[in-house]
Design an enzyme around this catalytic site. Structure first.
Site, short mmCIF file in Angstrom:
data_model
loop_
_atom_site.label_atom_id
_atom_site.label_comp_id
_atom_site.label_asym_id
_atom_site.label_seq_id
_atom_site.Cartn_x
_atom_site.Cartn_y
_atom_site.Cartn_z
CD GLU A 1 -2.76 -1.33 2.43
OE1 GLU A 1 -3.96 -1.54 2.29
OE2 GLU A 1 -2.21 -1.25 3.56
C1 ACM Z 1 -1.95 -5.46 4.12
O1 ACM Z 1 -3.00 -5.96 4.55
N1 ACM Z 1 -1.88 -4.16 3.88
C2 ACM Z 1 -0.78 -6.26 3.88
#
Ligand code: ACM
Length: 494
Positions: free
Chosen positions: A312
């Protein structure tokens, strides 16, 4: 369905009769994870007050002592550990080729004999032995017997080498003692890796001596972390430390202004949004920082992996991200570790599949030579709510009842990913909504044992119908250990 291997022992007519009458079929002991092979035999072993635990080699001594400690608590028997054949004998033997974690367990009316090539294999076998004894064996105080085990022969070894749990200690911090309990419960299901998510936007939870302002509030000193590593290693669990980069870094960006491209410290953050923070990939100080952190964490970590997150990173341009990861790879190489990351990561030995919508990342990781740890959020994320009514947890990947969490297979989950691409499975527990140990347990139990079984047991031996019967027998074990588990209505708890 009865266990496959036991079904083979039943005649066709008894099987048909059992199914026709819709009565519970004769099944084997309710073991989780299901062993590779269980054969019931004649006789019953009874653990009596005069029993001893015998060992035939010095290597078995710590495991024998651990078994004795467990059994003494609930039986109240002295159970001396002796250097000779005894009522329970642990044997480190080359023997059959069951690998590093495999073991054989023979129970007859005279003796329990556990054999493995390594102390680790013996330790895994001890977990099976615990589950063969009555549930009250898990009690912390002496209970009335009898302590009997039906005769059987087990041969067992895992399907996958990596069977992990992850604990997010960044969103909410958990103490060393709380982490130890999480380890204690998980090793009962033959979990062998503890991934610690040590840093995120909301907090930096490990002391870094060369950057002392990173960890200021709720963190592990380096001695605390060493203690977790030591405790885990004693239970044959490898700690995988995660320093999430280049995103999920607000805590570092708040502690050190110079890590920001604009040179201005960020405000501390307590919210739940993701994707807004990034290390400054153009600044040299970023790589000095990373080098210092990796050097210190690697020096504290005997296991092979250093997890640098990589998920992310929505505020890092893709070309900057790749450049950052390439340099991170070289730094991790320098300190003799293998780089692990979430599936977005563009380098490294191990990538962790997590986003059910992004199987292509797992395929890409395999194409560049990485192995996969499978932790699909809609199956194995322990922080997903069970139902709409679950008091805490998240639901972005869906509601995940116990059956949803259990009924999948790593090798058929993502098209293009094969068995040989997979190092193992993991059950992550993110803690945005969880700050008490009983909340962790409620979310992890009963889903964690199912993920552990997926990592250990052959896919062809597993079915939800059979699993839920075995799972029901674990309720009293958790009660004996005061585990605050979720009583799913899909399981006929005993
Ligand atoms: C995640 O759940 N951002 C690895």
């Amino acid at each position: 369905m009865p266990h496959r291997r036991l079904a083979a022992l039943m005649t066709a007519s008894t099987l048909a009769a059992a199914c026709a009458a819709d009565v519970p079929e004769p099944t084997g002991p309710p073991l989780i994870p299901l062993p590779a092979s269980v054969r019931m035999t004649e006789g019953t072993f009874s653990l009596d007050p005069g029993a001893r635990i015998g060992l035939r080699s010095a290597g078995a001594a710590p495991v024998a002592e651990e078994l004795a400690r467990l059994l003494r608590r609930s039986t109240g028997y002295p159970l001396p550990v002796v250097r000779q054949e005894a009522e329970i004998t642990l044997e480190e033997s080359g023997g059959r080729d069951l690998g590093r974690e495999g073991y054989t367990l023979d129970v007859t009316s005279d003796q329990v004999r556990l054999a493995a090539a390594t102390p680790e294999g013996l330790f895994r076998g001890v977990q099976t032995l615990r589950q063969l004894l009555p549930a009250k064996v898990e009690s912390a105080t002496p209970q009335q017997g009898p302590w009997t085990i039906a005769g059987l022969t087990i041969e067992d070894r895992p399907r996958f080498a990596y069977r992990g749990v992850m604990l997010d200690v960044a969103r909410h911090f958990f103490t060393v003692e709380q982490v130890k309990r999480y380890i204690d419960l998980a090793v009962g299901y033959k979990v062998n890796h503890l991934h610690l998510h040590l840093t995120d936007d909301q907090g930096w939870r490990i002391e870094i001596k060369s950057w002392p302002r990173l960890a200021t509030d709720g963190f592990y000193t380096q001695d605390d972390y060493r203690e977790i590593v030591r405790y885990a290693a004693e239970r044959f669990v490898t700690v995988v430390p995660e320093i999430d980069t280049p995103g999920h870094t607000n805590a570092a960006l708040a502690a050190y202004a110079e890590l920001n491209c604009d040179g201005r410290a960020r405000e501390p953050y307590k919210g739940r949004e993701v994707g807004f923070s990034s290390l400054c990939t153009d600044k040299e100080i970023t790589y000095r920082f990373l080098d210092d952190v990796v050097r210190e964490v690697a020096a504290l970590t005997p296991g092979p992996y250093l997890h640098l997150g990589g998920d992310e990173a929505d505020s890092t341009a893709p070309e900057d991200y790749e450049r950052f990861v390439a340099r991170a790879q070289r730094i991790v190489d320098t300190y003799g570790k293998q780089l692990m990351g979430w599936a977005e990561i563009t380098s490294g030995a191990v990538a962790q599949h997590w986003d059910p919508r992004a199987g292509d990342r797992a395929v890409a990781a395999v194409a560049r030579g990485a192995k996969l740890v499978m932790s699909p959020a809609d199956r194995s994320y322990l922080d997903m709510k069970y139902t709409r009514d679950t008091e805490y947890g998240l639901d972005w990947a869906g509601l995940v009842e116990v059956g949803d969490s259990y009924a999948w297979d790593p090798a058929t989950l993502v098209e293009g990913v094969r068995e040989e691409d997979i190092l193992g499975v993991e059950a992550p527990l993110w803690t945005e909504t969880l700050d008490r140990p009983d909340e962790l347990e409620y979310m992890a139990y009963p889903r964690l044992p199912g993920i552990a079984e997926i990592g250990w047991s052959a896919a062809s031996d597993r079915s939800w119908e059979d699993y839920r019967e075995r799972l029901a027998a674990h309720g009293p074990r958790w009660e004996a250990q005061s585990v605050a588990f979720y009583r799913s209505p899909d399981v006929a708890w005993r």
